[in-house]
Design a protein around this motif. Structure first.
Motif, PDB file in Angstrom:
ATOM      1  N   LEU A 229      18.943  53.168  62.269  1.00 28.01           N
ATOM      2  CA  LEU A 229      19.513  51.830  62.410  1.00 28.01           C
ATOM      3  C   LEU A 229      19.872  51.230  61.060  1.00 28.01           C
ATOM      4  O   LEU A 229      19.050  51.198  60.143  1.00 28.01           O
ATOM      5  CB  LEU A 229      18.508  50.906  63.111  1.00 28.01           C
ATOM      6  CG  LEU A 229      18.865  49.407  63.124  1.00 28.01           C
ATOM      7  CD1 LEU A 229      20.104  49.153  63.975  1.00 28.01           C
ATOM      8  CD2 LEU A 229      17.679  48.581  63.626  1.00 28.01           C
ATOM      9  N   PHE A 230      21.094  50.745  60.937  1.00 33.28           N
ATOM     10  CA  PHE A 230      21.519  49.901  59.827  1.00 33.28           C
ATOM     11  C   PHE A 230      21.593  48.479  60.372  1.00 33.28           C
ATOM     12  O   PHE A 230      22.337  48.223  61.339  1.00 33.28           O
ATOM     13  CB  PHE A 230      22.891  50.327  59.299  1.00 33.28           C
ATOM     14  CG  PHE A 230      22.897  51.601  58.494  1.00 33.28           C
ATOM     15  CD1 PHE A 230      22.946  51.568  57.107  1.00 33.28           C
ATOM     16  CD2 PHE A 230      22.868  52.832  59.124  1.00 33.28           C
ATOM     17  CE1 PHE A 230      22.971  52.731  56.362  1.00 33.28           C
ATOM     18  CE2 PHE A 230      22.885  54.012  58.392  1.00 33.28           C
ATOM     19  CZ  PHE A 230      22.931  53.964  57.001  1.00 33.28           C
ATOM     20  N   THR A 231      20.855  47.553  59.768  1.00 35.77           N
ATOM     21  CA  THR A 231      20.832  46.192  60.281  1.00 35.77           C
ATOM     22  C   THR A 231      20.646  45.202  59.132  1.00 35.77           C
ATOM     23  O   THR A 231      20.633  45.600  57.960  1.00 35.77           O
ATOM     24  CB  THR A 231      19.725  46.030  61.341  1.00 35.77           C
ATOM     25  OG1 THR A 231      19.845  44.750  61.984  1.00 35.77           O
ATOM     26  CG2 THR A 231      18.338  46.159  60.728  1.00 35.77           C
ATOM     27  N   ASP A 232      20.512  43.921  59.478  1.00 38.89           N
ATOM     28  CA  ASP A 232      20.370  42.880  58.463  1.00 38.89           C
ATOM     29  C   ASP A 232      18.920  42.431  58.348  1.00 38.89           C
ATOM     30  O   ASP A 232      18.036  42.977  59.021  1.00 38.89           O
ATOM     31  CB  ASP A 232      21.280  41.686  58.784  1.00 38.89           C
ATOM     32  CG  ASP A 232      21.093  41.210  60.222  1.00 38.89           C
ATOM     33  OD1 ASP A 232      19.965  41.294  60.741  1.00 38.89           O
ATOM     34  OD2 ASP A 232      22.071  40.770  60.838  1.00 38.89           O
ATOM     35  N   GLN A 233      18.691  41.418  57.513  1.00 38.35           N
ATOM     36  CA  GLN A 233      17.327  40.987  57.241  1.00 38.35           C
ATOM     37  C   GLN A 233      16.661  40.314  58.437  1.00 38.35           C
ATOM     38  O   GLN A 233      15.441  40.168  58.472  1.00 38.35           O
ATOM     39  CB  GLN A 233      17.277  40.047  56.028  1.00 38.35           C
ATOM     40  CG  GLN A 233      18.069  38.751  56.182  1.00 38.35           C
ATOM     41  CD  GLN A 233      19.469  38.873  55.632  1.00 38.35           C
ATOM     42  OE1 GLN A 233      20.179  39.848  55.887  1.00 38.35           O
ATOM     43  NE2 GLN A 233      19.903  37.877  54.874  1.00 38.35           N
ATOM     44  N   ILE A 246      17.335  50.747  57.989  1.00 35.79           N
ATOM     45  CA  ILE A 246      17.881  50.446  56.663  1.00 35.79           C
ATOM     46  C   ILE A 246      18.452  49.030  56.707  1.00 35.79           C
ATOM     47  O   ILE A 246      19.410  48.762  57.421  1.00 35.79           O
ATOM     48  CB  ILE A 246      18.948  51.475  56.258  1.00 35.79           C
ATOM     49  CG1 ILE A 246      18.305  52.869  56.176  1.00 35.79           C
ATOM     50  CG2 ILE A 246      19.592  51.107  54.935  1.00 35.79           C
ATOM     51  CD1 ILE A 246      19.258  53.989  55.797  1.00 35.79           C
ATOM     52  N   ILE A 247      17.816  48.139  55.955  1.00 34.34           N
ATOM     53  CA  ILE A 247      18.117  46.707  56.031  1.00 34.34           C
ATOM     54  C   ILE A 247      18.951  46.272  54.838  1.00 34.34           C
ATOM     55  O   ILE A 247      18.659  46.627  53.698  1.00 34.34           O
ATOM     56  CB  ILE A 247      16.805  45.895  56.080  1.00 34.34           C
ATOM     57  CG1 ILE A 247      16.026  46.240  57.353  1.00 34.34           C
ATOM     58  CG2 ILE A 247      17.089  44.398  56.016  1.00 34.34           C
ATOM     59  CD1 ILE A 247      14.634  45.645  57.396  1.00 34.34           C
ATOM     60  N   PRO A 262      25.941  46.633  53.338  1.00 36.07           N
ATOM     61  CA  PRO A 262      25.709  47.833  54.153  1.00 36.07           C
ATOM     62  C   PRO A 262      26.629  48.985  53.788  1.00 36.07           C
ATOM     63  O   PRO A 262      26.246  50.155  53.920  1.00 36.07           O
ATOM     64  CB  PRO A 262      25.946  47.352  55.591  1.00 36.07           C
ATOM     65  CG  PRO A 262      26.664  46.077  55.484  1.00 36.07           C
ATOM     66  CD  PRO A 262      26.269  45.470  54.189  1.00 36.07           C
ATOM     67  N   LEU A 263      27.842  48.673  53.290  1.00 33.11           N
ATOM     68  CA  LEU A 263      28.737  49.750  52.858  1.00 33.11           C
ATOM     69  C   LEU A 263      28.129  50.495  51.669  1.00 33.11           C
ATOM     70  O   LEU A 263      28.234  51.735  51.576  1.00 33.11           O
ATOM     71  CB  LEU A 263      30.104  49.184  52.496  1.00 33.11           C
ATOM     72  CG  LEU A 263      31.143  50.210  52.017  1.00 33.11           C
ATOM     73  CD1 LEU A 263      31.365  51.297  53.059  1.00 33.11           C
ATOM     74  CD2 LEU A 263      32.458  49.515  51.685  1.00 33.11           C
TER      75      LEU A 263
END
Length: 314
Positions: A229-233, A246-247, A262-263
């Protein structure tokens, strides 16, 4: 100081500064457990304050048990949680004594440049990515993405699907067996039937989190697929069952959350995958280039250029 003491002092090895707690959290090849990784992410996201609370408060914030936090402190090389806190307090004290902490100059009264302010905010968030993303999460992601037995699927939301596409295209150059899931809701439902333990789903989900993306990831996990998962805080609900999280900090003055941070993480993962595959990806890339040249895919293809010259002569 006597001459003998001076000789001993001069000949003794220089004392190396001890590694900070953050340095230890970010070291490669740290074998953290899944529950320890949750505490690692909390510590990095709010460093050093998160480590200066009690064991129970840190454990509760990370959603783990008290013994997990104690084991993490020991894994980092400290006698216990108290030893880690002493190291954190020493870092805070050293920072307070640094000239860098002197009061800043009075802010200018000039009208702010909105563009420059946005660039400065975004650069600051990029620096936060460097400080706050656990190396172990990158390593776990790379290990899954380079497993030749796995098929890799990439999925994103309304905006983040572009990030999913970039990662998939990078992986396509590096290994076989990658696909971008970018169809309709019905297409996604059909994909569920074939999901299993030999699939890695890389999913991008940032606020506002999408119901269909969360549901698809949940069903994929239930069928045995590995979830990155790529996500935000603020963290997508997918984080509750993802193997790798991965935040990225994404908030800026823009009305849209930035995709720059994220890029950066996507490209870092691509670097890790290429490094792990070594010569294997180079041979695949060479084959792709050969086929592209044969079909004049790009303007710099030899056959493409010669064809353009012949057209001019005619």
């Amino acid at each position: 100081m006597t001459s003998t003491e001076a000789t001993v002092y001069r000949d003794s090895p220089a004392r190396k500064p001890s590694r900070s707690v953050r340095d230890r959290l970010l070291e490669p090849n740290r074998k953290f457990s899944n529950s320890e990784m949750k505490a690692v992410r909390v510590l990095l996201a709010n460093y050093p304050a998160a480590g200066l609370t009690t064991v129970s408060k840190l454990a509760k914030q990370a959603g783990v048990s008290d013994p997990t936090v104690l084991r993490l402190a020991q894994r980092l090389g400290y006698d216990g949680f108290a030893g880690m806190q002493e190291a954190l307090l020493a870092e805070v004290e050293a920072h307070m004594r640094s000239p860098l902490t002197l009061p800043a100059a009075a802010p200018s009264r000039k009208k702010p440049n909105a563009y420059q302010a946005f660039f400065a905010e975004t650069l600051s968030q990029c620096e936060a990515v460097v400080r706050e993303t656990a190396t172990a999460d990158y390593e776990r992601a790379v290990a899954l993405l380079t497993d030749a037995r796995m098929e890799v699927l990439c999925l994103g939301g309304r905006f983040s699907r572009f990030l999913a596409g970039i990662l998939q295209r990078c992986l396509h150059h590096l290994r076989e067996g990658t696909r971008l899931l970018d169809g309709t809701a019905a297409d996604l439902v059909d994909e569920i039937a074939s999901l299993g333990k030999r699939h890695v789903l890389v999913v991008f989900d940032y606020r506002r989190y999408q119901t269909d993306v969360v549901r698809f990831a949940s069903e994929a996990s239930a069928r045995g697929a590995h979830i990155i998962l790529f996500t935000d805080q603020w963290s997508s609900p997918i984080a509750e069952f993802a193997e790798v999280v991965i935040i990225a900090p994404t908030a800026t003055s823009s009305p849209f959350d930035t995709l720059v941070t994220p890029l950066l993480q996507v490209e870092a993962v691509a670097v890790g995958v290429a490094g792990r595959l070594g010569a294997d990806w180079r041979s695949r890339a060479a084959l792709l280039e050969e086929v592209r040249n044969d079909h004049s895919v790009t303007l710099d293809s030899p056959s493409g250029l010669s064809g353009r010259k012949r057209q001019r002569k005619g």
